[in-house]
Write a protein that holds these residues in place. Structure first.
Motif, PDB file in Angstrom:
ATOM      1  N   LEU A  99       0.930  -1.275   0.050  1.00 25.86           N
ATOM      2  CA  LEU A  99      -0.030   0.077   0.020  1.00 25.86           C
ATOM      3  C   LEU A  99       0.844   1.171  -0.053  1.00 25.86           C
ATOM      4  O   LEU A  99       2.043   1.316   0.482  1.00 25.86           O
ATOM      5  CB  LEU A  99      -1.002   0.094   1.269  1.00 25.86           C
ATOM      6  CG  LEU A  99      -1.850  -1.029   1.383  1.00 25.86           C
ATOM      7  CD1 LEU A  99      -2.800  -0.792   2.577  1.00 25.86           C
ATOM      8  CD2 LEU A  99      -2.867  -1.092  -0.092  1.00 25.86           C
ATOM      9  N   THR A 100       0.426   2.239  -0.752  1.00 20.44           N
ATOM     10  CA  THR A 100       1.056   3.566  -0.462  1.00 20.44           C
ATOM     11  C   THR A 100       0.798   4.171   0.651  1.00 20.44           C
ATOM     12  O   THR A 100      -0.020   3.890   1.656  1.00 20.44           O
ATOM     13  CB  THR A 100       0.572   4.433  -1.648  1.00 20.44           C
ATOM     14  OG1 THR A 100      -0.766   5.010  -1.480  1.00 20.44           O
ATOM     15  CG2 THR A 100       0.580   3.934  -2.832  1.00 20.44           C
TER      16      THR A 100
ATOM     17  N   GLU B 296      -0.541   7.003   1.545  1.00 17.62           N
ATOM     18  CA  GLU B 296      -1.733   7.708   1.500  1.00 17.62           C
ATOM     19  C   GLU B 296      -2.775   6.594   1.677  1.00 17.62           C
ATOM     20  O   GLU B 296      -3.897   6.881   2.348  1.00 17.62           O
ATOM     21  CB  GLU B 296      -2.146   8.434   0.089  1.00 17.62           C
ATOM     22  CG  GLU B 296      -3.270   9.095  -0.027  1.00 17.62           C
ATOM     23  CD  GLU B 296      -3.423  10.054  -1.239  1.00 17.62           C
ATOM     24  OE1 GLU B 296      -4.596  10.453  -1.555  1.00 17.62           O
ATOM     25  OE2 GLU B 296      -2.393  10.232  -1.928  1.00 17.62           O
ATOM     26  N   GLN B 297      -2.696   5.596   1.033  1.00 19.16           N
ATOM     27  CA  GLN B 297      -3.720   4.311   1.262  1.00 19.16           C
ATOM     28  C   GLN B 297      -3.636   3.875   2.924  1.00 19.16           C
ATOM     29  O   GLN B 297      -4.479   3.632   3.232  1.00 19.16           O
ATOM     30  CB  GLN B 297      -3.471   3.311   0.443  1.00 19.16           C
ATOM     31  CG  GLN B 297      -3.681   3.508  -1.061  1.00 19.16           C
ATOM     32  CD  GLN B 297      -3.056   2.469  -2.016  1.00 19.16           C
ATOM     33  OE1 GLN B 297      -2.121   1.883  -2.106  1.00 19.16           O
ATOM     34  NE2 GLN B 297      -4.024   2.101  -3.080  1.00 19.16           N
TER      35      GLN B 297
ATOM     36  N   GLY C  46      -5.579   6.193   4.880  1.00 18.27           N
ATOM     37  CA  GLY C  46      -7.056   5.893   4.672  1.00 18.27           C
ATOM     38  C   GLY C  46      -7.511   4.844   5.422  1.00 18.27           C
ATOM     39  O   GLY C  46      -8.419   4.862   6.093  1.00 18.27           O
ATOM     40  N   ARG C  47      -6.769   3.845   5.857  1.00 18.44           N
ATOM     41  CA  ARG C  47      -7.228   2.556   6.449  1.00 18.44           C
ATOM     42  C   ARG C  47      -7.444   2.892   7.987  1.00 18.44           C
ATOM     43  O   ARG C  47      -8.107   2.639   8.632  1.00 18.44           O
ATOM     44  CB  ARG C  47      -6.249   1.371   6.289  1.00 18.44           C
ATOM     45  CG  ARG C  47      -6.224   0.619   4.793  1.00 18.44           C
ATOM     46  CD  ARG C  47      -5.889  -0.906   4.999  1.00 18.44           C
ATOM     47  NE  ARG C  47      -6.455  -1.432   3.747  1.00 18.44           N
ATOM     48  CZ  ARG C  47      -6.744  -2.843   3.768  1.00 18.44           C
ATOM     49  NH1 ARG C  47      -6.645  -3.512   4.634  1.00 18.44           N
ATOM     50  NH2 ARG C  47      -6.919  -3.299   2.383  1.00 18.44           N
TER      51      ARG C  47
ATOM     52  N   TYR D 140       1.925   4.808 -10.688  1.00 16.80           N
ATOM     53  CA  TYR D 140       2.319   5.664  -9.644  1.00 16.80           C
ATOM     54  C   TYR D 140       2.588   6.805 -10.290  1.00 16.80           C
ATOM     55  O   TYR D 140       2.508   7.940  -9.646  1.00 16.80           O
ATOM     56  CB  TYR D 140       3.590   4.896  -8.833  1.00 16.80           C
ATOM     57  CG  TYR D 140       3.668   5.942  -7.663  1.00 16.80           C
ATOM     58  CD1 TYR D 140       3.218   5.534  -6.441  1.00 16.80           C
ATOM     59  CD2 TYR D 140       4.669   7.164  -7.624  1.00 16.80           C
ATOM     60  CE1 TYR D 140       3.274   6.068  -5.286  1.00 16.80           C
ATOM     61  CE2 TYR D 140       4.902   7.674  -6.466  1.00 16.80           C
ATOM     62  CZ  TYR D 140       4.334   7.245  -5.078  1.00 16.80           C
ATOM     63  OH  TYR D 140       4.475   8.018  -3.956  1.00 16.80           O
TER      64      TYR D 140
ATOM     65  N   ARG E  59      -2.463   7.815  -4.456  1.00 16.48           N
ATOM     66  CA  ARG E  59      -3.691   7.069  -4.736  1.00 16.48           C
ATOM     67  C   ARG E  59      -3.780   5.515  -5.062  1.00 16.48           C
ATOM     68  O   ARG E  59      -4.493   4.957  -4.618  1.00 16.48           O
ATOM     69  CB  ARG E  59      -4.566   7.714  -5.682  1.00 16.48           C
ATOM     70  CG  ARG E  59      -4.810   9.416  -5.352  1.00 16.48           C
ATOM     71  CD  ARG E  59      -6.277   9.835  -5.941  1.00 16.48           C
ATOM     72  NE  ARG E  59      -6.056   9.595  -7.633  1.00 16.48           N
ATOM     73  CZ  ARG E  59      -5.309  10.692  -8.510  1.00 16.48           C
ATOM     74  NH1 ARG E  59      -4.783  11.554  -7.808  1.00 16.48           N
ATOM     75  NH2 ARG E  59      -5.332  10.389  -9.760  1.00 16.48           N
ATOM     76  N   GLY E  60      -2.682   5.306  -5.835  1.00 13.65           N
ATOM     77  CA  GLY E  60      -2.272   3.918  -5.937  1.00 13.65           C
ATOM     78  C   GLY E  60      -2.780   3.340  -6.993  1.00 13.65           C
ATOM     79  O   GLY E  60      -2.349   2.139  -7.551  1.00 13.65           O
ATOM     80  N   SER E  61      -4.189   3.570  -7.658  1.00 16.14           N
ATOM     81  CA  SER E  61      -5.010   2.771  -8.540  1.00 16.14           C
ATOM     82  C   SER E  61      -5.089   3.759  -9.486  1.00 16.14           C
ATOM     83  O   SER E  61      -5.886   4.629  -9.461  1.00 16.14           O
ATOM     84  CB  SER E  61      -6.046   2.095  -7.712  1.00 16.14           C
ATOM     85  OG  SER E  61      -7.161   1.307  -8.734  1.00 16.14           O
TER      86      SER E  61
END
Length: 390
Positions: free
Chosen positions: A161-162, A164-165, A168-169, A278, A284-286
């Motif tokens: 995961l980045t 930022e991700q 978010g978790r 990336y 944002r990763g995706s």
């Protein structure tokens, strides 16, 4: 000799008074009380008796009160089903007792406070969230708060995961509190499962992840092979993040790492699809769609189809296994790999082998897209040297 027949002469020789029949029938007066003792009239004796009486009554009352208090202390409480109760940081004995009584754990806050005073544990009560079983007694409730074994929660951060991700978790977890001031550097957080108690902040988890990653990076870097084409712990994390994004299979990581090490040694561009993503979307990763030919041709600092060597920063947060794979890659001659339809990859040393693997993967993709009518496979166009076709 008496002058009255049948009666003896009084000893002093006097004659008894003759009573009339009426007087003889009336009751005689009670004899006078004996004179009071000087000891009985002593006021100190009276006071002493009073004090003794009061002390005796008090002792009996105290013993009775202690008996009932003791019984209330060890008797099952009113809780009908187990309940989690949070004791805020800094709560004193009275506040703890009030919280427990308000939540139906104990019947009397006074009994709880009295026991705390009696056992001298006022300063030993610990804050936290505790699970109180059904019918917990006051004695058991006090032991739970004294022991300090608060309810533990967990948050799992997967590899790859980045930053930022990851934030978010952490924000999605409703037990953690507070926010994180800024997004941590990419690759600076250690993916893992972290335990915490209610009241823990998100920043505390981030700080813990960063500390674990710093320690792991140094330990792994110190065990690196001596002939690697990477020159610093930072480059190790960058390459490990690419390996992490390329494969989710643990047994493949050393082999995938070996492919990229071979490419770096031969000065072949890495041509890794995750670096394209990336470079376009960042943390944002995706991308939310398949990579297009225009994406491949798009020049960004991260697009390893367009730049030589490694990108400037990691593209995710790699786990320990990916970093271990980078510093001790599998030794082989492969420089290509492509998905094989099983969740893994097919590896190749030559372009000819790789083209066959690519053709097989495209056939699998067509079958998955239209399982009923699959057109005959056409030979793939020749692939330029170095193109991984992943």
């Amino acid at each position: 000799m008496s002058d009255y027949p049948g009666q003896n002469q009084p000893p002093n020789g006097s004659r008894p008074a003759i009573k009339s029949p009426r007087a003889a029938l009336e009751p005689e007066a009670a004899p006078p009380a004996p004179p009071a003792s000087r000891h009985a009239r002593n006021q100190w004796v009276v006071i002493g008796n009073l004090i003794l009486t009061i002390a005796l009554v008090g002792l009996v009352g105290s013993m009775t009160s202690f008996f009932y208090a003791r019984r209330a202390f060890v008797s099952p409480g009113p809780l009908q089903q187990e309940r989690a109760v949070f004791i805020p940081r800094g709560s004193n004995a009275e506040q703890v007792a009030e919280i427990l009584e308000r939540n139906g754990v104990i019947s009397s806050s006074l009994v709880f406070v009295g026991a705390v005073q009696l056992y001298g544990v006022r300063g030993d009560l610990k804050w936290g969230e505790y699970l109180f079983p059904r019918r917990t007694s006051t004695a058991e409730a006090m032991a739970i708060v004294l022991e300090g074994k608060a309810i533990e929660y967990r948050v799992t951060i997967p590899e790859g995961l980045t930053s930022e991700q990851i934030l978010g978790r952490l924000r999605d977890n409703d037990v953690l509190t507070g926010d994180v001031a800024r997004i941590p550097r990419e690759g600076s957080l250690m993916p893992d499962t972290y335990k915490f108690t209610r009241g823990t902040t998100r920043q505390q988890i981030v700080d813990q992840m960063a500390a674990f990653q710093t320690r792991a990076v140094q330990q792994i870097w110190d065990r690196r092979a001596s002939d690697l084409p990477i020159r610093s712990p930072e480059e190790m994390v960058i390459l490990a993040s690419i390996v992490e994004k390329e494969t989710g299979k643990a047994d493949e990581r050393p082999r995938v790492a070996g492919v990229f090490v071979n490419r770096l040694n031969r000065r072949i561009r890495l041509q890794s699809d995750p670096t394209i993503v990336y470079g376009i979307v960042g943390g944002r990763g995706s991308l939310g769609r398949a990579i297009s030919q225009a994406d491949i041709q798009r020049l960004t600092p991260y697009n390893t189809y367009q730049i030589d060597g490694l990108p400037p920063t990691p593209i995710a947060n790699p786990g320990r296994a990916a970093m271990e794979a980078v510093v001790n890659p599998l030794r082989h001659r492969d420089v290509y790999f492509v998905a094989d339809g099983t969740g893994g990859h097919a590896f190749a040393e030559t372009l000819e082998q790789h083209n066959r693997n690519v053709a097989n993967w495209r056939r699998i993709e067509r079958e998955r897209a239209n399982p009923e009518t699959v057109p005959p496979a056409t030979p793939p166009a020749p692939v330029a040297p170095g193109a991984p076709q992943r």
